[in-house]
Structures are given as structure tokens and as C-alpha cells.
Scaffold this motif. Structure first.
Motif, mmCIF file in Angstrom:
data_model
loop_
_atom_site.group_PDB
_atom_site.id
_atom_site.type_symbol
_atom_site.label_atom_id
_atom_site.label_comp_id
_atom_site.label_asym_id
_atom_site.label_seq_id
_atom_site.Cartn_x
_atom_site.Cartn_y
_atom_site.Cartn_z
ATOM 1 N N LEU A 86 31.619 -5.229 -24.915
ATOM 2 C CA LEU A 86 30.583 -4.426 -25.904
ATOM 3 C C LEU A 86 30.630 -2.942 -25.954
ATOM 4 O O LEU A 86 30.436 -2.619 -27.223
ATOM 5 C CB LEU A 86 29.248 -4.947 -25.675
ATOM 6 N N SER A 87 31.152 -2.475 -24.877
ATOM 7 C CA SER A 87 31.357 -0.951 -24.947
ATOM 8 C C SER A 87 32.730 -0.634 -25.867
ATOM 9 O O SER A 87 32.456 0.151 -26.913
ATOM 10 C CB SER A 87 31.597 -0.319 -23.626
ATOM 11 N N SER A 88 33.685 -1.627 -25.724
ATOM 12 C CA SER A 88 34.771 -1.340 -26.460
ATOM 13 C C SER A 88 34.625 -1.493 -28.070
ATOM 14 O O SER A 88 35.273 -0.775 -28.663
ATOM 15 C CB SER A 88 35.994 -1.857 -25.887
ATOM 16 N N ILE A 89 33.904 -2.728 -28.187
ATOM 17 C CA ILE A 89 33.571 -2.749 -29.581
ATOM 18 C C ILE A 89 32.942 -1.853 -30.275
ATOM 19 O O ILE A 89 32.998 -1.296 -31.494
ATOM 20 C CB ILE A 89 32.765 -4.267 -29.896
ATOM 21 N N MET A 147 34.370 0.578 -33.466
ATOM 22 C CA MET A 147 33.682 0.685 -34.607
ATOM 23 C C MET A 147 33.266 2.242 -35.037
ATOM 24 O O MET A 147 33.182 2.537 -36.187
ATOM 25 C CB MET A 147 32.139 0.012 -34.517
ATOM 26 N N GLY A 148 33.014 2.841 -33.976
ATOM 27 C CA GLY A 148 32.831 4.411 -34.114
ATOM 28 C C GLY A 148 34.295 5.122 -34.636
ATOM 29 O O GLY A 148 34.002 6.082 -35.189
ATOM 30 N N THR A 149 35.399 4.346 -34.701
ATOM 31 C CA THR A 149 36.484 5.235 -35.160
ATOM 32 C C THR A 149 37.029 4.749 -36.555
ATOM 33 O O THR A 149 38.017 5.188 -37.116
ATOM 34 C CB THR A 149 37.857 4.904 -34.228
ATOM 35 N N TYR A 179 27.729 4.496 -32.710
ATOM 36 C CA TYR A 179 28.333 3.345 -32.007
ATOM 37 C C TYR A 179 28.808 3.913 -30.701
ATOM 38 O O TYR A 179 28.962 2.458 -29.635
ATOM 39 C CB TYR A 179 29.567 2.831 -32.922
ATOM 40 N N THR A 180 29.273 4.929 -30.287
ATOM 41 C CA THR A 180 29.778 4.966 -28.878
ATOM 42 C C THR A 180 28.429 4.859 -27.983
ATOM 43 O O THR A 180 28.657 4.493 -26.663
ATOM 44 C CB THR A 180 30.633 6.076 -28.697
ATOM 45 N N ALA A 181 27.393 5.208 -28.466
ATOM 46 C CA ALA A 181 26.149 5.020 -27.516
ATOM 47 C C ALA A 181 25.592 3.764 -27.677
ATOM 48 O O ALA A 181 25.036 3.078 -26.690
ATOM 49 C CB ALA A 181 25.184 6.055 -28.020
#
Length: 162
Positions: A13-16, A20-22, A147-149
Motif C-alpha cells: 500500500l505504501s508503494s501504491i 500514484m504520487g508520481t 499520496y506519499t502520506a
């Protein structure tokens, strides 16, 4: 679900979230590089008398333009008239509708008009791309933070619920 399962779920979920943030960042980079390509095209048109096909093929082999997907696609397509080949490459490679429309204009302008008209149209298109990339800068910063948070927080929430 064991500890390793929860860790794996958290990492996924963190990598998703990070991915998405990029998304906007990648679109912004595409526009900036495409804008740079139009500037180089304008300069090349001014100083040499090459066909549109020859110019695009030459620029597609040079860094940093060799990373543009639509140029790679253009080079891999079989010989056809430039506008048709350009349209096919852009439609198959560019995701966003607005970005696709801007790039399709290049195929309609390049080689179709006299030099001054081509340069004028390419300059206007370049300014439009640069302005859109500037707009996306704010959205990029906002989405990266969100998204990174959100990814790791969702991972923690799911791990706690399980």
C-alpha cells in the motif's frame, strides 16, 4: 495473517501511494521535454532544410528526446506520410487527452506550411505546453504530499484492522 503478511501489505500500500504520487510528475516531465523538443525542432527548421520525417528521426536518436515514448513509436512504425505516422505514434503512446491533442498539432503543422508559419505555430504550441507544465507543478506537489502520506497510513490502518 501473520506479521510478515501485515508487513507485506503495508509495503504494498505504501508503494501504491508513492506510485500514484508520481503520476502528475511524469505528465509534467513529458510536457517539459516535449516543449524542449519543439524548441529544438524550431531551431533545426530555421537552419536546415530537412523533411519532417528526417528531423524527427534525427531528434529521436538524441538525448534527452530518446526517452519520449511517442518518438520511439514513430521510429518503429513502417514508412508512411509524416502526418499519418505522427498521428498514429502519438495516439498509441500518449495517455492524456489534452497532451495528445497538443502533440497531434505538431503533425498537422510540421511540413504543411511555409517556414514562418511553422515556426510561429510551434512557438505558440511550445508556450502552451510550458504553461500547462507550470500549472501541473502545483498539482504535482500537492499529490506527492497526499499520496506519499496516504499510502503508508492506509497500510497501517489495514494492518490494524486485520
Amino acid at each position: 495473517m501473520g506479521l510478515w503478511g501485515r508487513v507485506l501489505l503495508f509495503l504494498c500500500l505504501s508503494s501504491i501511494g508513492i506510485t500514484m504520487g508520481t503520476r502528475v510528475h511524469k505528465r509534467r516531465e513529458l510536457l517539459l521535454l516535449s516543449s524542449q523538443l519543439l524548441g529544438t525542432l524550431s531551431a533545426e527548421l530555421t537552419f536546415c532544410q530537412k523533411s519532417a520525417d528526417a528531423l524527427i528521426l534525427e531528434l529521436a536518436a538524441k538525448s534527452p528526446f530518446d526517452s519520449l515514448g511517442y518518438l520511439k513509436k514513430f521510429c518503429s512504425l513502417p514508412k508512411a506520410p509524416f502526418p499519418k505516422r505522427w498521428k498514429q505514434a502519438v495516439e498509441q503512446s500518449v495517455q492524456g487527452e489534452e497532451d495528445r491533442e497538443m502533440l497531434l498539432l505538431v503533425g498537422q503543422v510540421l511540413g504543411a506550411y511555409d517556414l514562418n508559419t511553422q515556426l510561429k505555430e510551434l512557438c505558440q504550441l511550445r508556450e502552451k505546453m510550458t504553461a500547462k507544465a507550470q500549472e501541473l507543478l502545483e498539482e504535482d506537489i500537492r499529490e506527492r504530499r497526499l499520496y506519499t502520506a496516504l499510502g503508508p497510513l492506509m497500510g497501517l490502518a489495514v494492518c490494524i484492522l486485520i
